[in-house]
Design a protein around this motif. Structure first.
Motif, mmCIF file in Angstrom:
data_model
loop_
_atom_site.group_PDB
_atom_site.id
_atom_site.type_symbol
_atom_site.label_atom_id
_atom_site.label_comp_id
_atom_site.label_asym_id
_atom_site.label_seq_id
_atom_site.Cartn_x
_atom_site.Cartn_y
_atom_site.Cartn_z
ATOM 1 N N ARG A 87 0.835 -1.198 0.000
ATOM 2 C CA ARG A 87 0.000 0.000 0.000
ATOM 3 C C ARG A 87 0.871 1.250 0.000
ATOM 4 N NH1 ARG A 87 -3.817 2.133 4.803
ATOM 5 N NH2 ARG A 87 -4.976 3.702 3.617
ATOM 6 N N ASP A 142 -2.019 -1.092 -3.846
ATOM 7 C CA ASP A 142 -3.176 -0.474 -3.193
ATOM 8 C C ASP A 142 -2.833 0.989 -2.914
ATOM 9 O OD1 ASP A 142 -5.354 0.220 -1.695
ATOM 10 O OD2 ASP A 142 -4.979 -1.170 -0.045
ATOM 11 N N THR A 200 -3.758 4.942 -1.879
ATOM 12 C CA THR A 200 -4.635 5.877 -1.179
ATOM 13 C C THR A 200 -4.140 7.287 -1.437
ATOM 14 O OG1 THR A 200 -5.131 4.293 0.586
ATOM 15 C CG2 THR A 200 -5.537 6.621 1.064
ATOM 16 N N ARG A 245 -0.217 -2.555 6.428
ATOM 17 C CA ARG A 245 -0.079 -2.854 5.003
ATOM 18 C C ARG A 245 0.678 -1.774 4.250
ATOM 19 N NH1 ARG A 245 -4.689 -2.501 2.387
ATOM 20 N NH2 ARG A 245 -5.676 -1.252 4.024
ATOM 21 N N VAL A 246 0.895 -0.610 4.885
ATOM 22 C CA VAL A 246 1.535 0.514 4.202
ATOM 23 C C VAL A 246 3.018 0.218 3.979
ATOM 24 C CG1 VAL A 246 2.116 2.960 4.300
ATOM 25 C CG2 VAL A 246 -0.109 2.180 5.128
#
Length: 372
Positions: A90, A114, A116, A138-139
């Motif tokens: 992410r 992913d 953001t 998850r980052v």
């Protein structure tokens, strides 16, 4: 011409041009050649590298020269994803980032990352509470710029880096508009910078990498830069970058104080009726992005051919679309198209800035009367 487009590029410093001159004419050896002349070129590049590192002030890592800050950003993002540990897929970034970040992130998203993209507040600042809530296990990487290229807003990158590291992720920052103008924030693991924004030559940037955070190579070939970035380096460009960085380091306080005075003079000369886009308090004041209701900014630029200023990012201004940064502040199409960016710095005199601002204001008022 009165040049007020310092965010797009800066005039090459005379000292920098003089330093580069021998490497344009007689010192043309390949710095990766084992000859005496090649060794001389390599030594000059290493001196330049140390000059840039000193001006950057980051410790515990290494700096690799690149062809541009855009390349450095692409390398940092793509190369970090290439080396991502299992379970971290992410990336978090911000809606007002430069296209080099946003477009690369979108490219990675198309390949399974992913992504953001966080909004900003109406003044262009990041909501740190929202940001902290988004951090999870998850980052992999967070990308937040230090100084925005269109509106000059400064993000608290050191504090953001602390939050990112607590989450076990890496921090990348585009410091192109910060380096040489304000103190570069401590904390990021990867920092992208450029020479031509600090009165150096175009065609060269750099990526600073904290030890252990080096991204996988983006360009393959000879591995000339620490085995991580391939391609023959230009001694001329590297030496120019080094000289510009040294000069910026020596003049940082002087240049900063000059810019503060120029901002005050510009705001006074423009007079009433203008609204500043982005935070005034959290800002590098060599960037004055303003709007006036009813003004056609493109027409204003066309009417003042001998004054160089812009609608926003030079990289995107030819698209005809309103700035994504201004739209992220909540401005509608009309307000965004009524905005201009004035950029000034070391070689801008107060008199020429005041003259230009008075003319801009007069033409804006004339437009209003014509359209009334």
């Amino acid at each position: 011409m009165i040049y007020l487009d310092y965010q797009a590029t800066t005039p090459v410093a005379p000292e920098v041009a003089k330093t580069m001159q021998p490497w344009i004419e007689e010192k043309y050896a390949n710095p990766h050649s084992p000859s005496r002349w090649g060794n001389e070129a390599e030594a000059a590049i290493e001196v330049a590298r140390k000059q840039v590192e000193k001006a950057l002030g980051a410790k515990g890592g290494s700096l690799a020269f690149t062809g541009s800050a855009t390349e450095a950003i692409n390398w940092a993002l793509k190369g970090t994803v290439e080396k991502a540990p299992k379970g971290r897929n992410r990336i978090i970034t911000v809606a007002t980032e430069h296209a080099a970040v946003l477009d690369t992130c979108e490219w990675l998203a198309g390949r399974g990352v992913d992504l953001t993209v966080l909004p900003v507040l109406l003044d262009g600042c990041l909501d740190l509470d929202l940001f902290e809530r988004e951090l999870d296990e998850r980052v992999l990487l967070v990308a937040v710029m230090m100084v925005n290229n269109e509106i000059g807003v400064r993000h608290p990158v050191s504090a953001i880096s602390d939050m990112v590291h607590k989450a076990g992720a890496l921090m990348m920052s585009d410091a192109v508009q910060a380096f040489g103008r304000v103190d570069v924030c401590k904390g990021p693991d990867l920092i992208a910078i450029s020479a031509h924004k600090i009165h150096g030559p175009k065609g060269i940037g750099a990526l600073w990498m904290r030890k252990g955070s080096e991204p996988a190579p983006l360009i393959h070939g000879g591995g000339q830069e620490q085995g991580l970035r391939s391609g023959t380096l230009s001694p001329m460009l590297c030496v120019g970058f080094g000289a510009a960085a040294r000069l910026a380091d020596e003049r940082c306080t002087l240049d900063y104080d000059h810019v503060q005075k120029l901002w005050n003079a510009a705001v006074h000369a423009l007079g009433p009726g203008w609204i500043v886009n982005g935070s005034v308090g959290h800002r590098y004041k060599g960037n004055l992005n303003i709007r006036r209701e009813g003004v056609d900014a493109a027409r204003l630029i066309a009417d003042l051919r001998d004054v160089a200023f812009s609608l926003g990012s030079a990289c995107a201004s030819g698209s005809g679309r309103p700035s994504h940064v201004l739209r992220a502040l909540g401005l509608d199409y009309r307000a965004a198209r009524s905005s201009i960016r004035l950029g000034f710095g070391r070689y801008t005199t107060q008199q020429e800035l005041v003259d230009a601002c008075r003319r801009i204001a007069a033409h804006a008022v004339a437009q209003e009367k014509l359209d009334a």
